[in-house]
Scaffold this motif. Structure first.
Motif, PDB file in Angstrom:
ATOM      1  N   MET A  52       1.592  -1.614  -0.302  1.00  0.00           N
ATOM      2  CA  MET A  52      -0.163  -0.007   0.243  1.00  0.00           C
ATOM      3  C   MET A  52       1.008   0.695   0.013  1.00  0.00           C
ATOM      4  O   MET A  52       1.438   1.300   0.584  1.00  0.00           O
ATOM      5  CB  MET A  52      -0.883  -0.415   1.771  1.00  0.00           C
ATOM      6  N   SER A  53       0.435   2.557  -0.528  1.00  0.00           N
ATOM      7  CA  SER A  53       1.552   3.188  -0.503  1.00  0.00           C
ATOM      8  C   SER A  53       0.620   4.330  -0.502  1.00  0.00           C
ATOM      9  O   SER A  53       0.732   5.421  -0.555  1.00  0.00           O
ATOM     10  CB  SER A  53       1.853   3.516  -2.328  1.00  0.00           C
ATOM     11  N   HIS A  54      -0.538   4.668  -0.435  1.00  0.00           N
ATOM     12  CA  HIS A  54      -1.542   6.013   0.024  1.00  0.00           C
ATOM     13  C   HIS A  54      -1.031   6.166   1.457  1.00  0.00           C
ATOM     14  O   HIS A  54      -0.808   5.324   2.415  1.00  0.00           O
ATOM     15  CB  HIS A  54      -2.625   5.206  -0.026  1.00  0.00           C
ATOM     16  N   TRP A  55      -1.271   7.857   1.941  1.00  0.00           N
ATOM     17  CA  TRP A  55      -0.841   8.491   2.680  1.00  0.00           C
ATOM     18  C   TRP A  55      -2.097   9.525   2.763  1.00  0.00           C
ATOM     19  O   TRP A  55      -2.273   9.934   1.737  1.00  0.00           O
ATOM     20  CB  TRP A  55       0.209   9.065   2.554  1.00  0.00           C
ATOM     21  N   THR A  56      -2.280   9.670   4.318  1.00  0.00           N
ATOM     22  CA  THR A  56      -3.509  10.062   5.071  1.00  0.00           C
ATOM     23  C   THR A  56      -2.920  11.880   4.930  1.00  0.00           C
ATOM     24  O   THR A  56      -2.245  11.682   6.122  1.00  0.00           O
ATOM     25  CB  THR A  56      -4.375   9.560   5.791  1.00  0.00           C
ATOM     26  N   PHE A  57      -3.616  12.824   4.714  1.00  0.00           N
ATOM     27  CA  PHE A  57      -3.349  14.355   5.322  1.00  0.00           C
ATOM     28  C   PHE A  57      -3.606  14.304   6.750  1.00  0.00           C
ATOM     29  O   PHE A  57      -5.215  14.030   6.941  1.00  0.00           O
ATOM     30  CB  PHE A  57      -3.841  15.551   4.194  1.00  0.00           C
ATOM     31  N   ILE A  58      -3.442  14.887   7.583  1.00  0.00           N
ATOM     32  CA  ILE A  58      -3.504  14.665   9.065  1.00  0.00           C
ATOM     33  C   ILE A  58      -3.845  16.189   9.306  1.00  0.00           C
ATOM     34  O   ILE A  58      -4.757  16.473   9.512  1.00  0.00           O
ATOM     35  CB  ILE A  58      -2.541  14.023  10.365  1.00  0.00           C
ATOM     36  N   CYS A  59      -2.816  17.137   8.439  1.00  0.00           N
ATOM     37  CA  CYS A  59      -3.156  18.419   9.412  1.00  0.00           C
ATOM     38  C   CYS A  59      -1.669  19.258   8.712  1.00  0.00           C
ATOM     39  O   CYS A  59      -0.754  18.412   8.211  1.00  0.00           O
ATOM     40  CB  CYS A  59      -2.410  18.909  10.598  1.00  0.00           C
ATOM     41  N   ALA A  60      -1.489  20.360   8.686  1.00  0.00           N
ATOM     42  CA  ALA A  60      -0.627  21.723   8.195  1.00  0.00           C
ATOM     43  C   ALA A  60       1.212  21.054   9.153  1.00  0.00           C
ATOM     44  O   ALA A  60       0.198  21.080   9.946  1.00  0.00           O
ATOM     45  CB  ALA A  60      -0.771  22.564   7.650  1.00  0.00           C
ATOM     46  N   SER A  61       2.224  21.461   8.907  1.00  0.00           N
ATOM     47  CA  SER A  61       3.177  20.995   9.790  1.00  0.00           C
ATOM     48  C   SER A  61       2.785  22.031  11.046  1.00  0.00           C
ATOM     49  O   SER A  61       2.715  21.345  12.366  1.00  0.00           O
ATOM     50  CB  SER A  61       4.574  21.303   9.306  1.00  0.00           C
ATOM     51  N   SER A  62       2.481  23.024  10.735  1.00  0.00           N
ATOM     52  CA  SER A  62       2.016  24.195  12.098  1.00  0.00           C
ATOM     53  C   SER A  62       1.369  24.180  12.572  1.00  0.00           C
ATOM     54  O   SER A  62       1.101  25.108  13.585  1.00  0.00           O
ATOM     55  CB  SER A  62       2.261  25.304  10.680  1.00  0.00           C
ATOM     56  N   GLU A  63       0.613  23.416  11.826  1.00  0.00           N
ATOM     57  CA  GLU A  63      -0.739  22.708  13.407  1.00  0.00           C
ATOM     58  C   GLU A  63      -0.575  22.033  14.310  1.00  0.00           C
ATOM     59  O   GLU A  63      -1.095  21.560  15.466  1.00  0.00           O
ATOM     60  CB  GLU A  63      -2.175  22.324  12.527  1.00  0.00           C
ATOM     61  N   LEU A  64       0.818  21.098  14.328  1.00  0.00           N
ATOM     62  CA  LEU A  64       0.776  20.279  14.919  1.00  0.00           C
ATOM     63  C   LEU A  64       1.874  20.511  15.608  1.00  0.00           C
ATOM     64  O   LEU A  64       3.552  20.317  15.337  1.00  0.00           O
ATOM     65  CB  LEU A  64       0.756  18.762  14.604  1.00  0.00           C
ATOM     66  N   LEU A  65       1.706  20.965  16.424  1.00  0.00           N
ATOM     67  CA  LEU A  65       3.194  21.736  18.194  1.00  0.00           C
ATOM     68  C   LEU A  65       3.606  20.148  18.726  1.00  0.00           C
ATOM     69  O   LEU A  65       2.746  19.965  19.161  1.00  0.00           O
ATOM     70  CB  LEU A  65       3.034  22.998  18.746  1.00  0.00           C
ATOM     71  N   PRO A  66       5.254  20.217  19.272  1.00  0.00           N
ATOM     72  CA  PRO A  66       5.613  19.692  20.402  1.00  0.00           C
ATOM     73  C   PRO A  66       4.864  19.639  21.284  1.00  0.00           C
ATOM     74  O   PRO A  66       3.651  20.611  21.746  1.00  0.00           O
ATOM     75  CB  PRO A  66       6.698  19.947  20.937  1.00  0.00           C
ATOM     76  N   GLY A  67       4.490  18.279  22.121  1.00  0.00           N
ATOM     77  CA  GLY A  67       3.084  18.011  23.407  1.00  0.00           C
ATOM     78  C   GLY A  67       1.372  18.157  22.581  1.00  0.00           C
ATOM     79  O   GLY A  67       0.847  18.659  23.067  1.00  0.00           O
TER      80      GLY A  67
END
Length: 110
Positions: free
Chosen positions: A1-16
């Motif tokens: 399987m090679s499909h990937w699911t978009f979770i969010c923009a990188s800026s929307e997931l900060l440490p913690g």
């Protein structure tokens, strides 16, 4: 399987922080954790009882998530169960940063 699911923009997931997504092909709920800049993805489901891990508390100090239903805790790095009532690890998924986004995928065989 090679499909990937978009979770969010990188800026929307900060440490913690954690964010959820849904794999449309396999119908797997996914939760992604940012632990000190490293990303980890687990199936968003407690192995003790079918309940969303993302409804619980992400403890970035110890790298764990606690299910709010019965208090089972899992290591976000590898999914292993840290205490009863869960004894089975949560499924870990691949996660990556690409094109300013965070992507994960359910890589289990059908």
């Amino acid at each position: 399987m090679s499909h990937w699911t978009f979770i969010c923009a990188s800026s929307e997931l900060l440490p913690g922080e954690m964010r959820t997504g849904f794999d449309e092909i396999t119908e797997a709920p996914i939760v992604v954790f940012n632990l000190d800049g490293e990303l980890y993805a687990l199936e968003d489901q407690c192995t003790h009882e079918d309940f969303e891990l993302s409804a619980g508390v992400f403890n970035a100090d110890e790298g764990s998530v606690e299910c709010v239903l019965h208090g089972a805790r899992f290591d976000v790095r590898d999914g292993r169960a840290l205490c009863a009532p869960a004894y089975t690890a949560a499924t870990r998924f691949p996660v990556k940063r690409e094109n300013d986004g965070i992507w994960a995928r359910d890589d289990r065989e059908d």
